[in-house]
Enzyme design. Sequence first.
Site, PDB file in Angstrom:
ATOM      1  N   PRO A 191      -4.690  45.823  14.274  1.00 51.23           N
ATOM      2  CA  PRO A 191      -3.751  45.809  15.503  1.00 51.23           C
ATOM      3  C   PRO A 191      -2.862  44.641  15.521  1.00 51.23           C
ATOM      4  O   PRO A 191      -2.116  44.617  16.471  1.00 51.23           O
ATOM      5  CB  PRO A 191      -5.063  45.411  16.556  1.00 51.23           C
ATOM      6  CG  PRO A 191      -6.000  44.798  15.614  1.00 51.23           C
ATOM      7  CD  PRO A 191      -6.033  45.263  14.220  1.00 51.23           C
ATOM      8  N   LYS A 199       8.713  53.755  14.438  1.00 48.36           N
ATOM      9  CA  LYS A 199       9.004  55.039  15.342  1.00 48.36           C
ATOM     10  C   LYS A 199       8.667  54.627  16.803  1.00 48.36           C
ATOM     11  O   LYS A 199       7.478  54.022  16.899  1.00 48.36           O
ATOM     12  CB  LYS A 199       7.808  56.287  15.013  1.00 48.36           C
ATOM     13  CG  LYS A 199       8.547  57.093  13.744  1.00 48.36           C
ATOM     14  CD  LYS A 199       7.692  58.267  13.831  1.00 48.36           C
ATOM     15  CE  LYS A 199       6.695  58.425  12.930  1.00 48.36           C
ATOM     16  NZ  LYS A 199       5.766  59.500  13.035  1.00 48.36           N
ATOM     17  N   GLY A 256      -3.412  49.863  12.980  1.00 46.98           N
ATOM     18  CA  GLY A 256      -4.722  49.985  13.361  1.00 46.98           C
ATOM     19  C   GLY A 256      -5.353  50.886  12.430  1.00 46.98           C
ATOM     20  O   GLY A 256      -5.305  50.369  10.953  1.00 46.98           O
ATOM     21  N   ASP A 257      -5.916  52.132  12.247  1.00 48.94           N
ATOM     22  CA  ASP A 257      -6.567  52.884  11.382  1.00 48.94           C
ATOM     23  C   ASP A 257      -5.709  54.006  11.097  1.00 48.94           C
ATOM     24  O   ASP A 257      -5.164  54.624  11.830  1.00 48.94           O
ATOM     25  CB  ASP A 257      -7.897  53.278  11.638  1.00 48.94           C
ATOM     26  CG  ASP A 257      -8.587  54.060  10.686  1.00 48.94           C
ATOM     27  OD1 ASP A 257      -9.208  53.399   9.652  1.00 48.94           O
ATOM     28  OD2 ASP A 257      -8.161  55.264  10.309  1.00 48.94           O
ATOM     29  N   GLU A 292       0.597  -1.214  -0.088  1.00 48.96           N
ATOM     30  CA  GLU A 292       0.108   0.026   0.006  1.00 48.96           C
ATOM     31  C   GLU A 292       0.931   1.298   0.156  1.00 48.96           C
ATOM     32  O   GLU A 292       0.752   2.370  -0.741  1.00 48.96           O
ATOM     33  CB  GLU A 292      -0.885  -0.082   1.019  1.00 48.96           C
ATOM     34  CG  GLU A 292      -2.058  -0.971   1.093  1.00 48.96           C
ATOM     35  CD  GLU A 292      -3.074  -0.598  -0.123  1.00 48.96           C
ATOM     36  OE1 GLU A 292      -3.156   0.692  -0.432  1.00 48.96           O
ATOM     37  OE2 GLU A 292      -3.465  -1.252  -0.952  1.00 48.96           O
ATOM     38  N   MET A 348      -1.343  55.243  23.398  1.00 49.38           N
ATOM     39  CA  MET A 348       0.091  55.725  23.994  1.00 49.38           C
ATOM     40  C   MET A 348       0.124  56.123  25.248  1.00 49.38           C
ATOM     41  O   MET A 348       0.370  57.004  25.729  1.00 49.38           O
ATOM     42  CB  MET A 348       0.764  56.675  23.046  1.00 49.38           C
ATOM     43  CG  MET A 348       0.996  56.124  21.657  1.00 49.38           C
ATOM     44  SD  MET A 348       1.405  57.490  20.419  1.00 49.38           S
ATOM     45  CE  MET A 348      -0.153  57.913  19.962  1.00 49.38           C
ATOM     46  N   ASP A 358       5.197  50.806   9.553  1.00 53.80           N
ATOM     47  CA  ASP A 358       5.500  51.292  11.223  1.00 53.80           C
ATOM     48  C   ASP A 358       6.074  50.104  11.752  1.00 53.80           C
ATOM     49  O   ASP A 358       5.824  49.177  11.846  1.00 53.80           O
ATOM     50  CB  ASP A 358       4.534  52.177  11.638  1.00 53.80           C
ATOM     51  CG  ASP A 358       4.202  53.488  11.038  1.00 53.80           C
ATOM     52  OD1 ASP A 358       4.976  54.117  10.454  1.00 53.80           O
ATOM     53  OD2 ASP A 358       3.027  53.799  11.130  1.00 53.80           O
ATOM     54  N   ALA A 376      -3.216  43.707  21.625  1.00 54.30           N
ATOM     55  CA  ALA A 376      -4.747  43.321  21.451  1.00 54.30           C
ATOM     56  C   ALA A 376      -4.820  42.546  20.072  1.00 54.30           C
ATOM     57  O   ALA A 376      -4.073  43.058  19.025  1.00 54.30           O
ATOM     58  CB  ALA A 376      -5.674  44.642  21.045  1.00 54.30           C
TER      59      ALA A 376
END
Length: 477
Positions: free
Chosen positions: A225, A270, A302-303, A22, A383, A248, A412
């Site tokens: 996030p 940063k 994030g946004d 097999e 922050m 970033d 998160a």
Amino acid sequence: MDHFPIFLRVEGRRIVLSGGGEAALAKLRLLMKTAGHITVFSADPAPEILHWAKEAKLTLIRRAMAPGDAVCAALFYAADEDDAEDARTAAIARADGALVNIVDNLGDSQFITPAIVDRDPVTIAIGTEGAAPVLARAIKADLEARLPAALGPLARIGKKFRKVAEALPFGRARRDFWRAYYFQAGPDAISGGETAVNRALDTLLADHLQRKARAGHVHFVGGGPGDPDLLTMKARRLLDEADVVIYDRLISKPILELARREAVMIDVGKEAFGPSTPQETINNLIVEHAQKGAQVVRLKSGDATVFGRLDEEIDALDAQQIAWSIVPGITSASAAVAEIGQSLTKRGRNSSVRFLTGHDMKGFADHDWAALARPGEVAAIYMGKKSARFIQGRLIMHGADRHTAVTVIENASRPEQRILETTLDALPNALAAAEMSGPAITFYGLAPRAAADALHRHTPDAQPTLHRHETMTQEAL
Ligand code: SAH
């Protein structure tokens, strides 16, 4: 990565297999798809192997393997389903210089055979380092269902057209042409057969040859996030098409992995209060690449429109008349509030929510503390780790209740997520004790949902609690 995936040229080369049961059959079915010369050693071969030998799909030698039998072989499979015999034949093959695989024996194998999705010449190999064959099979089934059956023929016809398509300049112009072929013109024409596809290729090429070089464009993309599943589909697509990605510090590795292999990746990380790329330098970089005609993705955590210094970058582009657009992302406040099972606004509690920054370019940021100190107010503080004591002091000075719930969510949506549940009173000490090194958002006026009731029965010297991701999901959600 313990195993490095490559595609090995086996055309015209020997592939030797020992075994006739097999395990041998399973491997042979795969190997017979290749252009290799297969030799099987088995004293007692299954009827299928006899049949394939008769059809000259492989060479069958009806005896056990002996030294020298794997000379010049590229690959060797020990498939006797017998540990002692596998060890013996593998030793012969190794001495003869073949790469050795022992079926169901990862430890003694030099390579593993991946799960394969076959749309020849498009071949997808899936490996899990032997850890989860079930998972590999599930991924394979998923891809099989998703990839059009015509992909193989389209790729084969496309390959013959590659030389002709070199009339287009290398890089974006050529990529755009092939993208249009594989995802639109090709599939549209395939029902008419190869002639129709070739005609479609000619028309498409003429069209693309007439196009002017595409102007540079900058997409400000919200990377969310950190969890790649929380990217928008548009963000994924743009990452897949970008020439240049300028990102970033908080952009997570799994998200960077989604960028096109050939894309130029530029880290302009940063750090709050730490070393950083000056904004001016970032602006210049974006402008410079867009002016060269690149499709630039400026990837922000994030946004992009929340504490992202977006406007300065837009001004720099406007000054040079470079086109730009914004792709929204999930801001940390949205991601974090989901993790504690709460709403940002709630009827009867707060009809507005503030997004604050703990510090700005001048230091700790000032806000309308008196308004925030009123009962029921909710704020998401970005922050806010270093400024926790300052914020606490200002709020208490303006009359805030010391027992107001405060929740800090670090990382998160990422695997390392931690949730610190505390009060305004205990915040600075609780934060210091938690030693958070990742990005964290502080909710003023919100406790995790399950803990909300307990908080009503609050005792002033209650100890702050720190949840790991797992306990949080069980206890609070
Ligand atoms: N534009 C980003 C915010 C940039 S400012 C957004 O919309 O989320 C950077 C701050 O965002 C961090 O100091 C932290 O407060 C927050 N942040 C970013 N990623 C986070 C994450 N995964 N978990 C918690 N906070 C995060």
